[in-house]
Design a protein around this motif. Structure first.
Motif, PDB file in Angstrom:
ATOM      1  N   MET A   1      62.200  43.902  36.023  1.00  0.00           N
ATOM      2  CA  MET A   1      60.792  44.305  36.148  1.00  0.00           C
ATOM      3  C   MET A   1      59.891  43.083  36.051  1.00  0.00           C
ATOM      4  SD  MET A   1      58.597  46.949  33.796  1.00  0.00           S
ATOM      5  CE  MET A   1      58.502  45.836  32.390  1.00  0.00           C
ATOM      6  N   ARG A   2      58.987  42.942  37.015  1.00  0.00           N
ATOM      7  CA  ARG A   2      58.057  41.823  36.980  1.00  0.00           C
ATOM      8  C   ARG A   2      56.971  42.054  35.935  1.00  0.00           C
ATOM      9  NH1 ARG A   2      57.020  40.605  43.445  1.00  0.00           N
ATOM     10  NH2 ARG A   2      59.196  40.331  44.025  1.00  0.00           N
ATOM     11  N   ASP A   3      56.379  40.947  35.472  1.00  0.00           N
ATOM     12  CA  ASP A   3      55.353  41.077  34.440  1.00  0.00           C
ATOM     13  C   ASP A   3      53.978  41.344  35.064  1.00  0.00           C
ATOM     14  OD1 ASP A   3      54.539  38.646  35.487  1.00  0.00           O
ATOM     15  OD2 ASP A   3      55.231  37.468  33.779  1.00  0.00           O
ATOM     16  N   TYR A   4      52.992  41.517  34.193  1.00  0.00           N
ATOM     17  CA  TYR A   4      51.637  41.844  34.660  1.00  0.00           C
ATOM     18  C   TYR A   4      51.048  40.728  35.503  1.00  0.00           C
ATOM     19  CZ  TYR A   4      46.625  42.355  34.773  1.00  0.00           C
ATOM     20  OH  TYR A   4      45.338  42.417  35.208  1.00  0.00           O
ATOM     21  N   LYS A   5      51.390  39.485  35.205  1.00  0.00           N
ATOM     22  CA  LYS A   5      50.810  38.366  35.950  1.00  0.00           C
ATOM     23  C   LYS A   5      51.050  38.521  37.452  1.00  0.00           C
ATOM     24  CE  LYS A   5      50.814  33.314  36.252  1.00  0.00           C
ATOM     25  NZ  LYS A   5      51.429  32.048  35.734  1.00  0.00           N
ATOM     26  N   TRP A   6      52.270  38.928  37.810  1.00  0.00           N
ATOM     27  CA  TRP A   6      52.578  39.148  39.228  1.00  0.00           C
ATOM     28  C   TRP A   6      51.710  40.264  39.800  1.00  0.00           C
ATOM     29  CZ3 TRP A   6      54.281  43.802  41.251  1.00  0.00           C
ATOM     30  CH2 TRP A   6      54.543  43.784  42.636  1.00  0.00           C
ATOM     31  N   LEU A   7      51.593  41.361  39.066  1.00  0.00           N
ATOM     32  CA  LEU A   7      50.814  42.506  39.545  1.00  0.00           C
ATOM     33  C   LEU A   7      49.357  42.105  39.759  1.00  0.00           C
ATOM     34  CD1 LEU A   7      50.584  45.549  40.148  1.00  0.00           C
ATOM     35  CD2 LEU A   7      50.256  45.922  37.680  1.00  0.00           C
ATOM     36  N   ASN A   8      48.800  41.378  38.824  1.00  0.00           N
ATOM     37  CA  ASN A   8      47.411  40.948  38.926  1.00  0.00           C
ATOM     38  C   ASN A   8      47.209  40.014  40.125  1.00  0.00           C
ATOM     39  OD1 ASN A   8      44.670  40.733  37.746  1.00  0.00           O
ATOM     40  ND2 ASN A   8      45.245  38.599  37.441  1.00  0.00           N
ATOM     41  N   GLU A   9      48.111  39.055  40.283  1.00  0.00           N
ATOM     42  CA  GLU A   9      47.972  38.107  41.396  1.00  0.00           C
ATOM     43  C   GLU A   9      48.133  38.799  42.743  1.00  0.00           C
ATOM     44  OE1 GLU A   9      50.804  35.053  40.600  1.00  0.00           O
ATOM     45  OE2 GLU A   9      49.529  34.045  39.105  1.00  0.00           O
ATOM     46  N   TYR A  10      49.052  39.746  42.817  1.00  0.00           N
ATOM     47  CA  TYR A  10      49.241  40.486  44.068  1.00  0.00           C
ATOM     48  C   TYR A  10      47.953  41.212  44.443  1.00  0.00           C
ATOM     49  CZ  TYR A  10      51.246  43.572  47.590  1.00  0.00           C
ATOM     50  OH  TYR A  10      51.510  44.224  48.762  1.00  0.00           O
ATOM     51  N   CYS A  11      47.357  41.915  43.476  1.00  0.00           N
ATOM     52  CA  CYS A  11      46.155  42.703  43.766  1.00  0.00           C
ATOM     53  C   CYS A  11      44.959  41.815  44.074  1.00  0.00           C
ATOM     54  CB  CYS A  11      45.857  43.640  42.604  1.00  0.00           C
ATOM     55  SG  CYS A  11      47.049  44.998  42.436  1.00  0.00           S
ATOM     56  N   LEU A  12      44.858  40.681  43.394  1.00  0.00           N
ATOM     57  CA  LEU A  12      43.769  39.745  43.702  1.00  0.00           C
ATOM     58  C   LEU A  12      43.902  39.227  45.130  1.00  0.00           C
ATOM     59  CD1 LEU A  12      43.473  37.647  40.419  1.00  0.00           C
ATOM     60  CD2 LEU A  12      41.823  39.307  41.299  1.00  0.00           C
ATOM     61  N   ASN A  13      45.108  38.918  45.534  1.00  0.00           N
ATOM     62  CA  ASN A  13      45.322  38.452  46.904  1.00  0.00           C
ATOM     63  C   ASN A  13      45.031  39.552  47.916  1.00  0.00           C
ATOM     64  OD1 ASN A  13      46.098  35.857  46.179  1.00  0.00           O
ATOM     65  ND2 ASN A  13      48.265  36.407  45.971  1.00  0.00           N
ATOM     66  N   ARG A  14      45.395  40.776  47.580  1.00  0.00           N
ATOM     67  CA  ARG A  14      45.195  41.881  48.524  1.00  0.00           C
ATOM     68  C   ARG A  14      43.714  42.181  48.736  1.00  0.00           C
ATOM     69  NH1 ARG A  14      48.365  47.629  49.261  1.00  0.00           N
ATOM     70  NH2 ARG A  14      46.924  48.460  50.792  1.00  0.00           N
ATOM     71  N   PHE A  15      42.938  42.143  47.654  1.00  0.00           N
ATOM     72  CA  PHE A  15      41.524  42.529  47.760  1.00  0.00           C
ATOM     73  C   PHE A  15      40.571  41.339  47.846  1.00  0.00           C
ATOM     74  CE2 PHE A  15      43.593  46.191  45.686  1.00  0.00           C
ATOM     75  CZ  PHE A  15      43.389  47.107  46.701  1.00  0.00           C
ATOM     76  N   GLY A  16      41.087  40.145  47.658  1.00  0.00           N
ATOM     77  CA  GLY A  16      40.289  38.961  47.940  1.00  0.00           C
ATOM     78  C   GLY A  16      39.507  38.385  46.797  1.00  0.00           C
ATOM     79  N   SER A  17      39.195  39.194  45.792  1.00  0.00           N
ATOM     80  CA  SER A  17      38.442  38.680  44.653  1.00  0.00           C
ATOM     81  C   SER A  17      38.588  39.626  43.463  1.00  0.00           C
ATOM     82  CB  SER A  17      36.950  38.543  44.989  1.00  0.00           C
ATOM     83  OG  SER A  17      36.349  39.823  45.131  1.00  0.00           O
ATOM     84  N   LYS A  18      38.283  39.109  42.282  1.00  0.00           N
ATOM     85  CA  LYS A  18      38.342  39.926  41.068  1.00  0.00           C
ATOM     86  C   LYS A  18      37.319  41.066  41.147  1.00  0.00           C
ATOM     87  CE  LYS A  18      38.529  39.471  36.032  1.00  0.00           C
ATOM     88  NZ  LYS A  18      37.695  40.635  35.694  1.00  0.00           N
TER      89      LYS A  18
END
Length: 223
Positions: A1-18
């Motif tokens: 299982m990947r950690d939260y850091k991966w999940l956060n970075e994936y979503c930031l890349n998908r939506f473009g900004s925090k």
């Protein structure tokens, strides 16, 4: 299982900004806010969830003022007195969704709300005090003691009232399978415990509520 850091970075890349990511994420109510919701509003939301199941939500919502009227504003102490003959009469009311099984669930859930209020002081106290680290336990409690609250109805109800919860939607299940946390939609105690443990880890790592983690995880599924 990947950690939260991966999940956060994936979503930031998908939506473009925090900011773009945060705009898509729900915010749960606080324990104090959940406690303030009256038992009549909890019963109304329980009934709304039951009637929405399998139907277009906009259709049910458009009829809800009539439901509020015929069910006495969902005051549980009044609804619980509605017997079979009364419900049969409601089956003739064209303003309502005339599904006898769902209509019968309303006084049954009124009794459930009253029983909880007698034990806890209010239904809101039960919802507010239940630890999110065992949110699947609350799903099971609602399904066991309430009427027609099995399957996804309990987590969807909790999302409606504002209690922090994840919801095992198709996208979220697909994401959990990709992370090798589960192999199929979680139904067994073992599968639900595995999902709860994963969310508890991400929650501890991020400080984010479960509902936000749930939405973020669903967005990792490519369509």
């Amino acid at each position: 299982m990947r950690d939260y850091k991966w999940l956060n970075e994936y979503c930031l890349n998908r939506f473009g900004s925090k900011a773009a990511l945060e705009a898509r994420l729900p915010m749960p109510k606080s324990a104090a806010e959940l406690r303030k919701i009256g038992d009549d509003r909890y019963l109304s939301l329980i009934a709304l969830r039951v009637f929405r199941a399998g139907l277009k939500h906009s259709l049910v919502d458009a009829k809800w003022p009539a439901f509020e009227e015929v069910f006495f504003g969902f005051a549980p102490e009044k609804v619980v007195l509605m017997g079979g003959e009364h419900l049969e009469r409601l089956m003739q009311d064209a303003r309502l969704i005339r599904h006898l099984g769902k209509l019968k669930s309303v006084p049954r859930n009124a009794q459930f709300v009253l029983d909880v209020a007698k034990q806890q002081g209010s239904f809101g106290a039960l919802v507010a005090d239940w630890p999110v680290t065992d949110i699947v336990g609350l799903w099971k409690y609602l399904a066991k003691h309430g009427s027609q609250l099995g399957g996804l109805s309990a987590p969807r109800l909790l999302r409606m009232v504002g209690k922090d919860t994840f919801i095992p939607t198709d996208d979220m299940v697909a994401a959990l399978k990709a992370q090798e946390i589960i192999e199929k939609a979680p139904t067994s105690l073992k599968e639900l415990a595995a999902v709860q443990a994963a969310f508890n880890q991400w929650h501890a790592e991020s400080g984010r509520p479960l509902c936000q983690l749930s939405v973020m995880l669903a967005h990792t599924v490519n369509h």
